[in-house]
Scaffold this active site. Structure first.
Site, mmCIF file in Angstrom:
data_model
loop_
_atom_site.group_PDB
_atom_site.id
_atom_site.type_symbol
_atom_site.label_atom_id
_atom_site.label_comp_id
_atom_site.label_asym_id
_atom_site.label_seq_id
_atom_site.Cartn_x
_atom_site.Cartn_y
_atom_site.Cartn_z
ATOM 1 N N ASN A 190 0.564 -1.263 0.296
ATOM 2 C CA ASN A 190 0.210 -0.267 0.129
ATOM 3 C C ASN A 190 1.024 1.063 0.146
ATOM 4 O O ASN A 190 1.625 1.976 1.324
ATOM 5 C CB ASN A 190 -1.057 0.133 1.304
ATOM 6 C CG ASN A 190 -1.928 -1.039 1.065
ATOM 7 O OD1 ASN A 190 -2.506 -1.640 0.149
ATOM 8 N ND2 ASN A 190 -2.626 -1.376 2.166
ATOM 9 N N LYS A 269 0.961 -3.607 -5.956
ATOM 10 C CA LYS A 269 -0.288 -4.050 -5.529
ATOM 11 C C LYS A 269 -1.852 -2.740 -6.320
ATOM 12 O O LYS A 269 -1.344 -2.029 -5.825
ATOM 13 C CB LYS A 269 -0.917 -3.463 -3.889
ATOM 14 C CG LYS A 269 -2.184 -3.716 -3.268
ATOM 15 C CD LYS A 269 -2.613 -3.713 -2.023
ATOM 16 C CE LYS A 269 -3.554 -3.825 -1.626
ATOM 17 N NZ LYS A 269 -3.657 -3.779 0.976
ATOM 18 N N GLU A 273 -7.457 -3.426 -2.956
ATOM 19 C CA GLU A 273 -7.860 -2.700 -1.050
ATOM 20 C C GLU A 273 -7.947 -1.244 -1.789
ATOM 21 O O GLU A 273 -7.198 -0.714 -0.950
ATOM 22 C CB GLU A 273 -7.815 -3.184 -0.566
ATOM 23 C CG GLU A 273 -7.663 -4.657 -0.409
ATOM 24 C CD GLU A 273 -7.300 -5.586 0.962
ATOM 25 O OE1 GLU A 273 -6.030 -4.941 1.004
ATOM 26 O OE2 GLU A 273 -7.723 -6.060 1.498
ATOM 27 N N LYS A 347 -1.531 -15.238 -3.157
ATOM 28 C CA LYS A 347 -1.755 -15.865 -1.923
ATOM 29 C C LYS A 347 -1.864 -17.275 -1.818
ATOM 30 O O LYS A 347 -2.443 -17.582 -3.112
ATOM 31 C CB LYS A 347 -2.897 -14.664 -0.990
ATOM 32 C CG LYS A 347 -2.054 -13.478 -0.743
ATOM 33 C CD LYS A 347 -3.806 -12.665 0.114
ATOM 34 C CE LYS A 347 -3.015 -11.584 0.273
ATOM 35 N NZ LYS A 347 -3.508 -10.690 2.002
ATOM 36 N N ASP A 352 -7.143 -14.859 2.397
ATOM 37 C CA ASP A 352 -6.327 -13.588 2.770
ATOM 38 C C ASP A 352 -5.787 -14.921 3.837
ATOM 39 O O ASP A 352 -5.874 -13.995 5.315
ATOM 40 C CB ASP A 352 -7.135 -12.306 3.743
ATOM 41 C CG ASP A 352 -6.239 -11.302 3.529
ATOM 42 O OD1 ASP A 352 -4.624 -11.786 3.275
ATOM 43 O OD2 ASP A 352 -6.569 -10.499 3.799
ATOM 44 N N GLU A 380 -0.617 -11.747 11.039
ATOM 45 C CA GLU A 380 -1.833 -10.921 11.106
ATOM 46 C C GLU A 380 -3.245 -11.965 11.773
ATOM 47 O O GLU A 380 -3.435 -11.389 12.749
ATOM 48 C CB GLU A 380 -2.346 -10.690 9.511
ATOM 49 C CG GLU A 380 -3.161 -9.250 9.690
ATOM 50 C CD GLU A 380 -3.630 -9.224 8.156
ATOM 51 O OE1 GLU A 380 -2.655 -9.810 7.103
ATOM 52 O OE2 GLU A 380 -4.485 -8.198 8.026
ATOM 53 N N GLU A 487 -5.412 -23.145 15.538
ATOM 54 C CA GLU A 487 -6.576 -23.107 15.118
ATOM 55 C C GLU A 487 -7.468 -24.270 15.938
ATOM 56 O O GLU A 487 -9.224 -23.326 15.823
ATOM 57 C CB GLU A 487 -5.801 -24.294 13.712
ATOM 58 C CG GLU A 487 -7.197 -24.455 12.966
ATOM 59 C CD GLU A 487 -6.975 -25.485 12.340
ATOM 60 O OE1 GLU A 487 -6.551 -26.541 12.163
ATOM 61 O OE2 GLU A 487 -7.610 -25.857 10.641
HETATM 62 C C1 GCV Z 1 -1.247 -4.451 2.258
HETATM 63 C C2 GCV Z 1 -4.314 -8.046 4.236
HETATM 64 C C3 GCV Z 1 -4.315 -7.228 5.636
HETATM 65 C C4 GCV Z 1 -3.831 -5.278 4.436
HETATM 66 C C5 GCV Z 1 -2.427 -6.248 3.431
HETATM 67 C C6 GCV Z 1 -3.502 -6.334 1.987
HETATM 68 C C7 GCV Z 1 -2.530 -7.063 1.325
HETATM 69 O O1 GCV Z 1 -6.074 -7.077 3.400
HETATM 70 O O2 GCV Z 1 -5.198 -6.615 6.359
HETATM 71 O O3 GCV Z 1 -3.236 -4.844 5.778
HETATM 72 O O4 GCV Z 1 -2.747 -4.621 2.823
HETATM 73 O O5 GCV Z 1 -3.847 -8.354 3.223
HETATM 74 O O6 GCV Z 1 -1.909 -8.189 1.008
HETATM 75 O O7 GCV Z 1 -2.455 -6.340 0.365
#
Ligand code: GCV
Length: 655
Positions: A190, A269, A273, A347, A352, A380, A487
């Site tokens: 981001n 990216k 988002e 990914k 996610d 995360e 988990e």
């Molecule tokens: C960098 C998830 C995370 C975001 C992250 C996003 C991504 O949504 O919560 O913080 O942003 O993945 O991989 O781009």
């Protein structure tokens, strides 16, 4: 007591001086020309010999016990190892291989100098073994210095500037080389206003980092905004097919390479988002990626183009849109359209980074596109480095998965990338045991067929040289099953996303249930789970090839741990072991907390074997883990008891 690994402000992690005892007490001959990486090897050995009484020479050395020799193919990372007639020999084609060979000998310790050893060949499975740092240069009002960072501030940036503290970056590079990582992106995907300028007037800051990482075989990459030509260049458009835009990128890239001759390339990216991308101009993601690939191509650079493209403004009432489908739907029509130096970064799961997801169906569905698989080391959704959660077994499962169901040999994709979990915390990773995740990622990227427990053995032995068996056993007891434990007390059977919105820590079963993010579990009074079958659901199972399409299509053949990811089933649905889904939910949540309590007990018993500061930090995190695990257990169990009205058959207290 073992593992006295502090050096100045930061922990020595898996490279404490004592890890070099075996090589540092030998007579070593380096037989290789001059070169950056050979010099690094020499420096490492010099330091070790000064400490442990050995000797290292670059010629002569007839009585050498260790010989490190390299020809002149600097970029080749492979090496061979053998031991004959009392001499251990590492042979590489070039300096990079020599560097990895040295760290291999360090890992082997005294074993490298015992008996005879037939010639072994070591070659990384993945040529790209990369870390993405989601580090912001300026502190972001919501995400802070490091997005999803749980280890303090950034290693590279603070309050809008380069930190300048390159000693720590150097130590980081050394740690990364020792586990095989060879590429790193220095800023968040981001890309906000300050970070955007790293591409242009602040490229010098990136070059300084690159200079420090280079001796450890690490190429530096940069996340860039697709809108750079407009926000930095003042152009009216960022249309990837516009000549002025393409020229702008070509010129910007030329200047980057002026500063960083071995620059790795861009990470992007786009249309994700809220980040800008080619859709705004009616262009495809191949158009966007290829424009950057063209700018990088003359210099040998690569664009890592992320496939994390989905609708984050979804209407929860709309049952036809399934976020899990998005990457496949967007990208498979573009197979074959990407430039050779464009890598689609996917990914590992379709959603996610949840604690349990199937492998993304995009992997395997684009045979004419270079793919990199992206993992998330930063925890995360797996306890945010307050909970112990060693992810080696999860990654091993992912990396052994084969889209065609065949036996796992070779690689799953062309490259492997992971979001780093390191920051300026003295232990690097907040939770000291989360260091094991960083180490394990690097080693599995080199050898995805490795048994993750064997990798953990390496990490334990390096981090705690000379540790008694009791410490190794204790660490295994705490770490081995920690992912499974996590988990158990969190979202059940692959359903995912029962976290608190925004920061994603702690339980909130309906936190995302009526949200635009496309992350639902559809629990009602009768059952729970998402019907992603082709027959009656979103059709997601149809994105897989045989045999997985059939395996996932039916609740009876679907792997149990993914049942609620693929199917909506009644609470009374009976699992293979004879338990109903609702009873499984209750039981696993009680078990998960008990297992976390047991891990805490084991850790407490290791106090005499671990440095006090490290022991105390982990002990403190266990208190929070236990508090949080109980909260998870009680919220999940209460929620499903209230929804279903089905009592726990063992009559335990559910609130
Ligand atoms: C960098 C998830 C995370 C975001 C992250 C996003 C991504 O949504 O919560 O913080 O942003 O993945 O991989 O781009």
């Amino acid at each position: 007591m073992t593992g006295t690994t502090y050096s100045g402000d930061f922990d020595a992690a898996w490279l404490p001086p004592a890890a070099f005892r075996a090589v540092g007490s030998r007579r070593t001959l380096i037989r290789a020309g001059d070169g950056l990486w050979t010099d690094t090897v020499h420096r490492e050995l010099n330091g070790a010999c000064e400490r442990f009484g050995g000797r290292v020479v670059r010629d002569g050395g007839e009585d050498a016990e260790l010989v490190l020799e390299a020809a002149d193919a600097p970029d080749d990372e492979s090496f061979t190892l053998e031991r004959r007639d009392g001499v251990t020999t590492v042979t590489a084609s070039g300096g990079r291989g020599l560097l990895y060979g040295l760290f291999h000998v360090v890992r082997l310790g005294e074993d490298a100098f015992a008996g005879e050893r037939a010639r072994e060949e070591h070659r990384p499975a993945y040529a790209t073994r990369m870390l993405d740092h989601w580090d912001n240069v300026a502190v972001h009002p919501v995400m802070g210095q490091v997005e999803r960072g749980y280890a303090g501030g950034s290693l590279f940036w603070a309050d809008g500037r380069a930190r300048g503290d390159l000693d720590r970056v150097r130590a980081y590079g050394r740690l990364l080389a020792a586990c095989g990582i060879n590429a790193l992106a220095v800023n968040n995907v981001n890309v906000h206003a300050t970070e955007a300028r790293l591409l242009t007037d602040r490229i010098g800051d990136v070059a300084a980092i690159a200079d420090v990482l280079r001796p450890y075989g690490i190429r530096t990459h940069l996340s860039v905004t697709f809108a750079a030509p407009t926000v930095l260049g003042g152009l009216p458009t960022a249309d990837p097919l516009d000549e002025a835009v393409r020229d702008w990128w070509a010129e910007a890239t030329r200047r980057v390479y002026e500063e960083i001759g071995d620059f790795g390339g861009y990470v992007v990216k786009a249309d994700s988002e809220g980040q800008p991308g080619p859709f705004a101009y009616g262009r495809s993601h191949a158009d966007g990626a290829n424009m950057l690939a063209a700018a990088l191509e003359p210099y040998g650079g690569t664009v890592h183009w992320r496939a994390f493209v989905y609708d984050h403004h979804q209407d929860w009432r709309d049952r036809t849109t399934d976020r899990a489908r998005a990457a496949y739907d967007h990208f498979t029509p573009l197979d074959g359209a990407f430039a050779p130096n464009a890598v689609l970064q996917v990914k590992h799961g379709p959603m996610d980074f949840q604690v349990r997801e199937p492998v993304s169906p995009l992997i395997g569905a684009m045979p004419d596109t270079r793919l990199a698989v992206e993992l998330q080391i930063t925890q995360e959704y797996t306890g945010q480095q307050r909970h112990v959660c060693w992810l080696g077994p999860m990654w091993s499962e992912v990396l052994r998965f084969r889209p065609d169901g065949e036996v796992s040999t070779g690689r799953l994709a062309d490259g492997l990338v992971a979001v780093s979990n390191a920051g300026d915390d003295p232990f690097w990773t907040g939770h000291p045991l989360a260091q094991a995740n960083l180490y394990t990622f690097g080693r599995l990227a080199w050898d995805p067929a490795a048994d993750p427990r064997a990798v953990l053995d390496e990490w334990i032995a390096l981090t705690h040289p000379g540790a008694p068996e009791r410490l190794a056993e204790g660490l295994h007891a705490v770490l081995d099953g920690s992912w499974a434990t996590y988990e158990k007390y969190t979202a059940p059977l692959g359903v995912g996303f029962m976290v608190q919105p925004g920061h994603h820590y702690g339980p909130s079963v309906d936190g995302y249930e009526y949200s635009p993010w496309g992350t639902y579990h559809f629990a009602d009074r009768d059952g729970v789970g998402v019907d992603r079958s082709t027959a009656t659901g979103t059709g997601y199972t149809g994105q897989y090839a045989t045999p997985w399409a059939e395996v996932y299509e039916f609740p009876d053949t679907c792997p149990e741990e993914l049942l609620l990811f693929f199917h909506h089933v009644p609470y009374g649905h009976v699992l293979a072991g004879g338990k109903t889904v609702i009873q499984h939910i209750y039981d696993t949540h009680f078990e998960g907390v008990e297992e976390a309590e047991e891990a805490r007990r084991v850790w407490a018993g290791l106090a005499d074997l671990v440095e006090p500061a490290r022991h105390a930090r982990v002990a403190e995190r266990f208190e929070e883990q236990l508090r949080s695990a109980r909260e998870w257990r009680d919220q999940i169990n209460s929620y499903f008891l209230r929804k279903s009205g089905v009592p726990d058959e063992r009559g335990r207290t559910i609130h």
